[in-house]
Design an enzyme around this catalytic site. Structure first.
Site, PDB file in Angstrom:
ATOM      1  CG  ASP A   1      -7.761 -76.069 -54.536  1.00 47.90           C
ATOM      2  OD1 ASP A   1      -6.542 -76.252 -54.678  1.00 47.90           O
ATOM      3  OD2 ASP A   1      -8.225 -76.799 -53.443  1.00 47.90           O
TER       4      ASP A   1
ATOM      5  CD  GLU B   1      -5.386 -79.247 -57.906  1.00 48.38           C
ATOM      6  OE1 GLU B   1      -4.034 -79.426 -57.526  1.00 48.38           O
ATOM      7  OE2 GLU B   1      -6.271 -79.060 -57.331  1.00 48.38           O
TER       8      GLU B   1
END
Ligand code: NOJ
Length: 557
Positions: free
Chosen positions: A217, A270
């Site tokens: 993330d 990401e």
């Protein structure tokens, strides 16, 4: 448009030695909305296990599970209170282990989400930091600072939170802590060795449990610029809270851990980095394996736009030897059936400006089918977000009181948030929630807003229906597995008119996508393998894609 060979790093891959993640199609599961096994209205591991057959039958290679860890769900699970356990709403660690085992038995790899930039305010270490008070070593694990202004009543710097408002919140004792997202998500201080050691240990924990990789993330946020300077008047690139040099060393240390395990395991980052060179630095040989390549998702429905993105992507990946990835939708973005049905088909985070604009779902669906064939024909690996395979659209008319995404509240109701792409999936039956929960469930779905029109889009309704969205995905994925030219490897553009994309891959494969308003001839001397819509008099209609096998042999790839 002119033809030309697009260079890629792995021009002559030996299929037998190619790691799975270079070509994989990875299916994103948003556990809360995938399938509810116990009838409490929230998707869970039991539901996912019961539906694994759908995923194996679909023909994907791997699953990426959005966070399933213990979490107060202030940000749908991206606020983790315990990185080593499963939230009771989703199940237990034993069930997680069983899921990984069962997925492996079905030939599906499992990638879990890792959220290293921030945790939940309920994480015991943050709670301990709050209790310990100003100056205590416990606070060193986070970014605590005194405020500015006469009485410290102003935030320590001018950084904005991505969810609206300042990136700082004040504690009862008057200090401030940094959170680049919601106040319930305090940022870890990655300068602290304990934080680094903790995440190495978390990696090992999940690797020991058998996972095949991690989705990371907000990969580029971990390290902040020294001294946390104001963003205003900040002339260095980029922002002081992201893409700092120091972050690469962290991923090098993670890579060593991953490589110390047997078999092929992979990281996917990401990364919303727009500069292709900066993006590629994360994919150097000793860092991360792959990263989501969002420019395709952002691009409007245009041949020139797509072509520019494809060329730039492949050119950026080639020097570092990483495979490209392709993404059309995920749990943060407006579903592409809806995007492609609007007048402005591009995507940006200014969701508020686009919300509620007219959408032609028939057109959007037609384009989504063509986009699927385009994406699955491109070199590298691809992602399917749950519901993409069903042709689900964004649910835009969610009553405000049901909206749960923190971006909705934090933006003061300006941004309608991301709930519209997180609506529980329709599986079967005539009545809502269309098999998402078992019969006689004790509660309605956590986001009880499935459109009536999804009755026809349920997995059961589409199964075996000729020409359905789901059958198109199934056929495409099945073909992709059998055609040696697809996945990682080279591609070459063929000459075409400006509104058409036409490219070849090894072993006689050719993909033509018509993004213009007029039909275009299908190349002669080729057999049709699959088309996203019916050909008309042998021509490819607007917003349609076709996969072909060429009859004559080419020697240019
Ligand atoms: C990216 C995730 O995809 C998104 O859902 C989340 O809100 C933010 N990171 C913060 O963790």
């Amino acid at each position: 448009m002119h033809g030309g060979r697009v260079p890629t790093s792995e021009d002559a891959q030996d299929q037998a030695t190619t790691p799975w993640w270079r070509s994989a199609v990875i299916y994103q599961v948003y556990p809360r909305s995938f399938a509810d096994g116990n009838g409490d209205g929230t998707g869970d591991i039991a539901g996912l296990r019961s539906r694994l057959g759908h995923l194996a039958g679909l023909g994907v290679d791997a699953l990426w599970l959005s966070p399933w860890y213990v979490s107060p769900l202030a940000d749908g699970g991206y606020d983790v209170a315990d990185y080593r356990d499963i939230d009771p709403a989703f199940g237990t660690l034993d069930e997680a282990e069983a899921l990984i085992r069962e997925a492996h038995t079905l030939g599906l790899r499992v990638v879990v989400d890792l959220v290293p930039n921030h945790c939940s305010e309920q994480h015991p270490w943050f709670q301990a930091a709050l209790t310990a008070g100003p100056g205590a070593p416990e606070r060193e694990l986070f970014h605590f600072r005194a405020g500015r202004g006469e009485n410290g009543e102003q935030p320590p710097n001018d950084w904005p939170s991505h969810f609206g408002g300042p990136a700082w919140s004040r504690t009862a004792d008057g200090s401030w802590y940094l959170h680049m997202f919601a106040p319930e998500q305090p940022d870890w201080n990655w300068e602290n060795p304990e934080v680094r050691a903790e995440f190495l240990s978390v990696l090992r924990f999940w690797l020991d449990l058998g996972v095949d990789g991690f989705r990371i993330d907000v990969t580029d946020h971990l390290v902040k610029e020294d001294g946390l300077p104001d963003a205003a008047g900040h002339h260095h690139r980029p922002h002081p809270w992201r893409d700092q040099e120091g972050v690469h060393e962290i991923y090098r240390s993670w890579r060593k851990v991953l490589d110390s395990y047997p078999g092929d395991r992979a990281f996917v980052a990401e990364l919303w980095e727009q500069d292709p060179q900066r993006f590629a630095r994360y994919l150097r040989q000793d860092e991360l394996h792959t990263a989501f390549n969002f420019p395709l998702l952002r691009s409007p429905w245009s041949a020139a736009g797509f072509r520019a993105v494809i060329d730039a992507t492949l050119a950026a990946h080639a020097p570092v030897g990483a495979p490209a990835t392709w993404v059309l939708s995920n749990h943060d973005t407006t579903r592409h059936v809806t995007r492609y049905g609007r007048a402005d088909t591009s995507y940006d985070f200014d969701r508020a400006a686009r919300h509620g604009l007219p959408v032609d779902l028939v057109l959007g669906t037609r384009r989504a089918r063509a986009a699927a064939l385009l994406m699955l024909a491109l070199p590298g690996s691809a992602y399917v977000y749950q519901g993409d395979e069903l042709g689900l659209w964004e649910v835009e008319d969610i009553p405000d009181h049901l909206r749960q995404d923190p971006t909705w509240l934090r933006s003061g109701g300006v941004d309608r948030g991301r709930d519209g792409c997180r609506v529980p999936l329709p599986w079967e039956g005539e009545e809502q929630p269309f098999g998402f929960s078992p019969e006689r469930a004790s509660a309605a779905p956590w986001l009880d807003v499935q459109p009536d029109g999804w009755r026809e889009l349920s997995v059961a309704a589409q199964t075996g229906a000729p020409g359905s969205h789901l059958e198109l995905y199934r056929r495409a994925l099945r073909l992709r597995r059998t055609l040696p030219g697809l996945g990682d490897g080279p591609m070459r553009w063929q000459d075409s008119t400006p509104e058409v994309l036409d490219f070849t891959r090894p072993d006689g494969f050719r993909c033509v996508v018509n993004l213009g308003p007029e039909p275009t001839p299908v190349p002669a001397e080729a057999t049709v393998l699959l088309a996203s819509g019916e050909l008309v008099d042998g021509a490819l209609p607007p917003d349609t894609a076709v996969w072909l096998r060429e009859l004559r042999e080419r020697r240019d790839l």
